[in-house]
Design a protein around this motif. Structure first.
Motif, short mmCIF file in Angstrom:
data_model
loop_
_atom_site.label_atom_id
_atom_site.label_comp_id
_atom_site.label_asym_id
_atom_site.label_seq_id
_atom_site.Cartn_x
_atom_site.Cartn_y
_atom_site.Cartn_z
N GLN A 15 7.10 -2.51 4.49
CA GLN A 15 6.90 -3.90 4.08
C GLN A 15 5.43 -4.20 3.81
O GLN A 15 5.10 -4.90 2.84
N ASP A 16 4.54 -3.66 4.65
CA ASP A 16 3.11 -3.85 4.42
C ASP A 16 2.67 -3.19 3.11
O ASP A 16 1.90 -3.78 2.33
N SER A 19 3.74 -5.23 0.19
CA SER A 19 2.87 -6.39 -0.02
C SER A 19 1.61 -5.99 -0.79
O SER A 19 1.18 -6.71 -1.71
N ARG A 22 2.61 -5.36 -4.47
CA ARG A 22 2.83 -6.61 -5.20
C ARG A 22 1.50 -7.28 -5.56
O ARG A 22 1.34 -7.84 -6.66
N THR A 23 0.52 -7.19 -4.63
CA THR A 23 -0.80 -7.76 -4.92
C THR A 23 -1.48 -7.03 -6.07
O THR A 23 -2.03 -7.66 -6.99
N GLU A 254 7.05 -0.20 -6.43
CA GLU A 254 7.79 -1.30 -5.82
C GLU A 254 9.28 -0.99 -5.77
O GLU A 254 9.95 -1.27 -4.76
#
Length: 293
Positions: A15-16, A19, A22-23, A254
């Motif tokens: 999950q990290d 993130s 996605r950034t 992703e």
């Protein structure tokens, strides 16, 4: 043996990482918009410089370019290749390195290769066309201006000291369907087909243009602006292509992370359910034994 805590840690890590991906994807998309806007505004500047050259050639009565010197093994060819400093760009630098190597093998004479970007430099280092100079890749439109100024200054020095006669530019160019493709162009001497098209370009106003001042400095200034806008356009296209490649890589990452998260979550629930079932079985078994006692 894998535990629930170990699986939970893997889920948190995925999950990290998702993130971060996605950034980076958002930043790449924002950068692409920035460089596409710069290319749109650059079109008018390029058109102005081209019209200036057309006005000069018409004023001087030049209908054809002076004949180029015959190809010779002694000629010196300057080459600028635009790569990237950062990774996570897929095959961006590999494709350009292969394209550059294939095309340089067809050109006569000695090649002096300049490279923008450490990643591309690493691909060419130690090979047939070892780069003679490395430039830091720009990360904004403002930084492109500084890079182009450095390249033009070095080109003028190399023309005087090393006798560079031809100057080629290799970079990635965005395509309409999405993605990018490597391309190359001859900047110096001027392309004859482009020159003929330039002479037939209609003047946009009824006023006939006139050249003021000495002819030679005027032509040198126009050629320098032509080189500046061509290099600036190529750098901007390369940066847009780099961010497109990074965006595509982040999209693949992703998707992979989502698949891994789904698999880990299912494994976690199965493991947790099996643990609960085992504990319930132990409780029931203990209760039955106590009942028998």
């Amino acid at each position: 043996m894998e535990t629930l805590q170990a699986i939970a840690r893997k889920i948190d890590g995925a999950q990290d990482l998702g993130s971060v991906v996605r950034t980076m994807k958002t930043m790449a998309a924002a950068n692409i918009e920035q460089y596409e806007a710069a290319l749109t505004s650059l079109h008018d500047y390029h058109q102005t410089v081209a019209l200036g050259l057309a006005a000069y050639f018409r004023h001087e009565g030049l209908r054809t370019l002076p004949p180029s010197p015959p190809a010779s093994a002694q000629k010196t060819v300057g080459v600028l290749a635009l790569g990237s400093d950062q990774g996570l760009v897929g095959q961006f630098n590999d494709l350009l390195a292969d394209y550059l190597t294939d095309h340089l093998s067809t050109l006569p004479g000695e090649k002096i290769v300049w490279v923008v970007g450490e990643r591309l430099y690493g691909h060419l280092e130690g090979g047939t066309y070892h780069p003679a100079r490395l430039y830091t890749a720009p990360y904004s439109v403002a930084a492109v201006t500084q890079l182009v100024g450095q390249v033009l200054q070095q080109l003028e020095e190399s023309q005087r000291q090393e006798g560079i006669t031809d100057f080629y530019l290799f970079h990635h160019q965005p395509v309409a369907q999405g993605g990018y493709l490597p391309t190359g162009q001859l900047l110096l001497p001027l392309d004859k087909n482009w020159y003929q098209q330039l002479l037939h370009t209609p003047w946009p106003t009824p006023c006939v243009p006139h050249v003021q001042g000495p002819s030679t400095p005027t032509l040198q200034a126009l050629i320098r602006e032509y080189l500046f806008v061509s290099l600036f356009k190529a750098c901007t296209e390369s940066l847009a292509s780099e961010n497109t490649s990074r965006l595509m890589a982040m999209q693949r990452a992703e998707k992979n992370i989502e698949e891994i998260l789904q698999e880990l979550t299912q494994r976690y629930h199965r493991f947790r359910q099996s643990t609960i079932d085992a504990e319930l079985f132990d409780v029931v078994s203990g209760f039955e034994l106590l009942g028998k006692d």
